[in-house]
Scaffold this active site. Structure first.
Site, PDB file in Angstrom:
ATOM      1  N   TYR A   1      -1.545   9.360  12.056  1.00 38.30           N
ATOM      2  CA  TYR A   1      -1.061  10.401  10.936  1.00 38.30           C
ATOM      3  C   TYR A   1      -2.144  11.529  10.616  1.00 38.30           C
ATOM      4  O   TYR A   1      -3.355  11.486  10.734  1.00 38.30           O
ATOM      5  CB  TYR A   1      -1.200   9.446   9.795  1.00 38.30           C
TER       6      TYR A   1
ATOM      7  N   THR B   1      -8.138  11.014  13.032  1.00 36.61           N
ATOM      8  CA  THR B   1      -9.380  11.089  13.108  1.00 36.61           C
ATOM      9  C   THR B   1      -9.878  10.850  14.333  1.00 36.61           C
ATOM     10  O   THR B   1     -11.212  10.976  14.794  1.00 36.61           O
ATOM     11  CB  THR B   1      -9.866  10.277  11.885  1.00 36.61           C
TER      12      THR B   1
ATOM     13  N   LYS C   1     -10.257   2.811  13.535  1.00 34.30           N
ATOM     14  CA  LYS C   1      -8.814   3.003  14.186  1.00 34.30           C
ATOM     15  C   LYS C   1      -8.955   3.162  15.697  1.00 34.30           C
ATOM     16  O   LYS C   1      -8.177   3.097  16.543  1.00 34.30           O
ATOM     17  CB  LYS C   1      -8.582   4.353  13.608  1.00 34.30           C
TER      18      LYS C   1
ATOM     19  N   GLY D   1       1.124  -1.204   0.025  1.00 36.99           N
ATOM     20  CA  GLY D   1       0.029  -0.173   0.155  1.00 36.99           C
ATOM     21  C   GLY D   1       0.728   1.141   0.039  1.00 36.99           C
ATOM     22  O   GLY D   1       2.090   1.406   0.037  1.00 36.99           O
TER      23      GLY D   1
ATOM     24  N   TYR E   1     -14.785   4.362   9.490  1.00 35.57           N
ATOM     25  CA  TYR E   1     -13.382   4.001   9.226  1.00 35.57           C
ATOM     26  C   TYR E   1     -12.716   4.494  10.533  1.00 35.57           C
ATOM     27  O   TYR E   1     -11.810   3.843  11.042  1.00 35.57           O
ATOM     28  CB  TYR E   1     -12.965   4.715   8.065  1.00 35.57           C
TER      29      TYR E   1
ATOM     30  N   GLY F   1     -18.801  16.566   6.313  1.00 39.62           N
ATOM     31  CA  GLY F   1     -17.598  15.823   7.143  1.00 39.62           C
ATOM     32  C   GLY F   1     -16.529  16.611   7.305  1.00 39.62           C
ATOM     33  O   GLY F   1     -15.465  16.473   8.024  1.00 39.62           O
TER      34      GLY F   1
ATOM     35  N   PHE G   1      -0.096  -2.073   8.583  1.00 41.01           N
ATOM     36  CA  PHE G   1      -0.709  -1.115   7.761  1.00 41.01           C
ATOM     37  C   PHE G   1      -2.076  -1.501   7.335  1.00 41.01           C
ATOM     38  O   PHE G   1      -2.984  -0.834   6.978  1.00 41.01           O
ATOM     39  CB  PHE G   1      -0.112  -0.569   6.442  1.00 41.01           C
TER      40      PHE G   1
ATOM     41  N   SER H   1      -4.766   7.304  13.305  1.00 39.87           N
ATOM     42  CA  SER H   1      -5.050   8.526  12.355  1.00 39.87           C
ATOM     43  C   SER H   1      -5.585   9.534  13.241  1.00 39.87           C
ATOM     44  O   SER H   1      -6.079   9.287  14.262  1.00 39.87           O
ATOM     45  CB  SER H   1      -6.412   7.907  11.241  1.00 39.87           C
TER      46      SER H   1
END
Ligand code: WQD
Length: 345
Positions: A185, A134, A162, A18, A158, A301, A88, A132
């Site tokens: 990240y 997020t 995480k 990836g 998603y 969003g 990952f 993330s």
């Protein structure tokens, strides 16, 4: 924290073909490690292995398969003496996760749970996890985000995968020798400086820089800038873009450290915000190409501004960003052209 070398040079890299995984593999090889790559090519391609070889001169050990298949995963651990894992492998498209939440929970958490079973069985305690920003779940942030901020409510399935993965890893770390490191990240972008390795988006890119490079290459007609009425200096959203090779380096630095605490969390960004319009203008300057773009409606969003406080990673990982946004743009543009020329998809 104390720096210490790890026993075997074999590092399992899940999702190793990836975007961030493949650049981390290059960095691992360059530092003398032996990455064992595992991928199911759900959002990458076999072609990436050739590109890794072209850059490093090495052919990596590679296993094609799905981590939700426990016997497949166990067979990889049996064949190697794995001393650490960089995990990952996961689905990462925010909007798609809203459409297919079960698909996301099943894949992202199913893979993690099987990995954890193997780590226990094969007594591996070192894991670097792809997280993330997020997980902070903030609506907006005028101040840079630090790791001390409590995790919030991510705004997509998603994001929840995480968030949940971090929680699962923390719970297990409490009662075992597992020592997870979470790397949160911000916005990784760019490509390898050679231009021979980069991101391979499936279909129209969701992320902004691949959309820009594909537009400049004529694959897309024009870029839509999602909203120019945000509460930012030029009205477009501000994000913390970081060169993918700097992100890759942070993973290897994380592996090399062993911490006393049960787990560690680091933000990976530059600490500096850049607006979408600034990004477009930088692209035009760096490549001397005019970009077709227009302002459109806001994307659901999105928030005005998000950027990282990265002092913790700098201090404890002995890490620093070495590349600029201009470098990332130029490298991504080199890759876009290389990819077209060599028909890599
Ligand atoms: C950046 C900016 C868009 C495309 C997402 C995930 C996050 C993270 C990284 C993933 C925004 C604008 C974009 C376009 C545009 N994690 N934009 N036109 O949304 O900051 O973060 O990716 O694994 O969890 O949410 O990144 O690249 O999608 O957008 O104007 O065609 O570019 O509105 O302001 P984002 P992005």
């Amino acid at each position: 924290s104390l720096s210490q070398m790890i026993e075997s040079k074999e590092i399992l890299v899940t999702g190793g073909t990836g975007f961030i995984g493949s650049h981390t593999v290059v960095e691992l090889i360059e530092l003398g490690y032996e990455p064992i790559i595992l991928d199911n090519w759900s959002n990458s391609s076999q072609a990436i292995l050739k590109q890794i070889s072209a850059i490093t001169g090495k052919d990596c050990v590679f296993y094609h398969g799905d981590m939700r298949d426990l016997e497949f995963l166990r067979s990889v651990f049996k064949k190697h003496s794995i001393s650490g894992v960089i995990h990952f492998a996961a689905f990462k498209a925010v909007a798609e996760s809203v459409e297919k939440p079960l698909h996301y929970y099943d894949n992202n958490l199913g893979a993690l749970l099987n990995l954890l079973k193997c780590l226990e069985e094969f007594e591996v305690n070192k894991i670097v996890f792809s997280s993330s920003c997020t997980v902070y779940g903030v609506a907006n942030s005028l101040d840079p985000l630090t790791e001390e901020m409590p995790v919030g409510k991510p705004n997509s399935p998603y994001g929840w995968t995480k968030w949940m993965a971090e929680q699962i890893l923390m719970d297990i770390a409490k009662g075992t020798s597992l020592r997870p490191i979470f790397l949160r990240y911000f916005n990784p972008m760019g490509a390898h400086v050679s231009g021979k390795l980069g991101e391979l988006p499936l279909g129209p890119p969701n992320n902004v820089l691949p959309y820009i490079t594909q537009t400049a290459a004529g694959i897309r007609k024009e870029l839509t800038i999602f909203g120019n009425d945000y509460d930012t200096p030029d009205g477009t959203c501000v994000r913390d873009y970081i060169h993918v090779m700097d992100v890759a380096k942070a993973h290897v630095k994380s592996l090399m450290h062993s911490f006393e605490s049960a787990f560690e969390v680091f933000n990976l960004g530059t600490g500096k915000g850049t607006s979408v319009l600034e990004l477009v203008q930088l692209f035009e300057q760096v490549t001397s190409k005019k970009l077709n773009y227009h302002f459109g409606a806001r994307r659901p969003g999105d928030v005005d501004a998000l950027y990282a406080d990265v002092s913790k990673a700098k201090k404890f990982l002995n890490w620093n960003t070495e590349r600029t946004i201009e470098d990332a743009i130029l490298d991504a543009w080199k890759w876009e052209q290389y990819r077209l020329e060599h028909e890599i998809s």
